[in-house]
Structures are given as C-alpha cells and as structure tokens.
Design a protein around this motif. Structure first.
Motif, short mmCIF file in Angstrom:
data_model
loop_
_atom_site.label_atom_id
_atom_site.label_comp_id
_atom_site.label_asym_id
_atom_site.label_seq_id
_atom_site.Cartn_x
_atom_site.Cartn_y
_atom_site.Cartn_z
N THR A 117 -12.95 23.75 -34.81
CA THR A 117 -13.31 24.06 -36.19
C THR A 117 -13.21 22.77 -37.00
O THR A 117 -12.72 21.74 -36.50
CB THR A 117 -12.36 25.11 -36.79
OG1 THR A 117 -11.03 24.58 -36.79
CG2 THR A 117 -12.40 26.41 -36.02
N SER A 118 -13.61 22.83 -38.26
CA SER A 118 -13.53 21.63 -39.11
C SER A 118 -12.09 21.18 -39.34
O SER A 118 -11.84 20.01 -39.59
CB SER A 118 -14.23 21.88 -40.45
OG SER A 118 -13.61 22.97 -41.11
N ASP A 119 -11.13 22.10 -39.21
CA ASP A 119 -9.72 21.71 -39.38
C ASP A 119 -9.03 21.48 -38.03
O ASP A 119 -7.81 21.57 -37.91
CB ASP A 119 -8.96 22.74 -40.22
CG ASP A 119 -8.94 24.13 -39.62
OD1 ASP A 119 -9.72 24.37 -38.66
OD2 ASP A 119 -8.15 24.97 -40.09
N HIS A 120 -9.83 21.17 -36.98
CA HIS A 120 -9.35 20.73 -35.67
C HIS A 120 -8.58 21.79 -34.88
O HIS A 120 -7.72 21.48 -34.08
CB HIS A 120 -8.52 19.45 -35.78
CG HIS A 120 -9.24 18.36 -36.47
ND1 HIS A 120 -10.33 17.72 -35.93
CD2 HIS A 120 -9.06 17.80 -37.69
CE1 HIS A 120 -10.77 16.82 -36.76
NE2 HIS A 120 -10.04 16.84 -37.85
#
Length: 187
Positions: A117-120
C-alpha cells in the motif's frame, strides 16, 4: 465577482480532475492489457490467501477460478503454495520467495512477491507461475546424457587401465632387468 472567481476555480478543478481520471483509466487499461496477454500465470491473493485476481494464462495451466474470493489453499491442496504467500507476509515483503513443483503435466516455478500500500503495508501477494516444463525436460535429458557418456567412457577406460597395469608389471619383471644389465656393460 468573488462568486465568478470561485466558479472558475471549481471549473478548473473539475477539468483537472477529469483529466486525471482519464489518465488513470488509460493506465488501468494498459495494465489490464499487460496482465491479460502475459504468458506466465498470475494469481493475486489477499493476506488471508483469498484470490483477488487471476489472468487467463494461469487458467490454461490449472483450474483456478476467475471469480475472486476462493482460497488459494483449496486450489493447491497437493502443493503448498500457501507457504510462499505466508512466507512473503511473515518476512514483511523483504524477500521474494520461489518454489518449483510438478502439477499435472506441467513443471512450474512459482514466485511470490508483495504488493504494498502507499503506507508500505502488504496489501496483497502476487504469485507468478512460469511453465518450466521444457527447461526441466532439457535438464533431465542433459543429466541422462552425461551419465550415459560417463558410464560408456568408464567401461573401456577401466580395461585400458587394467592392460596398462599388466604391461607395467610385465615390463618391470621381464624388461627392466635386461635394461639394467645393459647399463652395467657400458660402464
């Protein structure tokens, strides 16, 4: 006047949003075309091993349903592909995991890697299935050939070495003593 400026700003934002959505749709279409036409099988699973997406190539290799939600463990009951998926999740995506296995008429190499995801965080796991049947058969034929050639060479070489040992013994026993006498007579 402020309302007109605000209306123009909203129109500009709407046009910008339409452009971004159009670009996003184009990119999605490109990605879908790549997935649909790749030769390797693709299965994307959620962290709980439920299937999110498959491509047509995997369905030619094995009976993976196109509908999402089925559990990967049910489909691969004879082969533990789940260990690849859970391994990727357990190592937090730091390693891409790979396993070769035989399934029906295919020899497959499964490679699992994370999709973040964009927050790893790991959103899903992508597993690529490559048909390595031909490579596996070629490697098997090469091994058999080397084994056969090795055996075929060893058999006559053993005889040659045996004869060479007999000649050496005979030479030491019958010829070397005469050579040694000849050396004494020249002194």
């Amino acid at each position: 006047d402020e309302i007109a400026v605000l209306g123009e700003a909203i129109n500009n934002m709407a046009e910008s949003l339409k452009s971004m959505l159009s670009t996003l749709a184009d990119e999605r279409n490109k990605l879908n075309a790549v997935i649909e036409h790749m030769h390797d099988g693709l299965v994307v699973t959620a962290p709980d091993n439920s299937i999110i997406m498959v491509n047509p190539a995997i369905q030619k290799m094995m009976p993976v349903p196109a509908d999402s939600g089925k559990n990967m463990m049910e489909i691969f009951s004879g082969v533990d592909i789940g260990e690849l998926i859970s391994g990727v999740i357990e190592n937090e995506g730091k390693e891409v995991l790979q396993k070769d296995f035989k399934l029906d008429k295919f020899m497959l190499r499964a490679t699992s890697s994370p999709i973040f995801t964009s927050d790893h965080r790991i959103a899903s796991v992508m597993t690529i299935f490559r048909d390595i049947t031909k490579e596996w058969e070629i490697d098997k034929m090469k091994t058999e050939f080397i084994s056969t050639v090795s055996h075929e060479l060893r058999t006559p070489l053993t005889s040659v070495l045996g004869f060479a040992k007999m000649i050496m013994k005979r030479m030491e026993k019958d010829i070397n003593p005469y050579l040694a006498q000849g050396d004494e007579s020249t002194k």
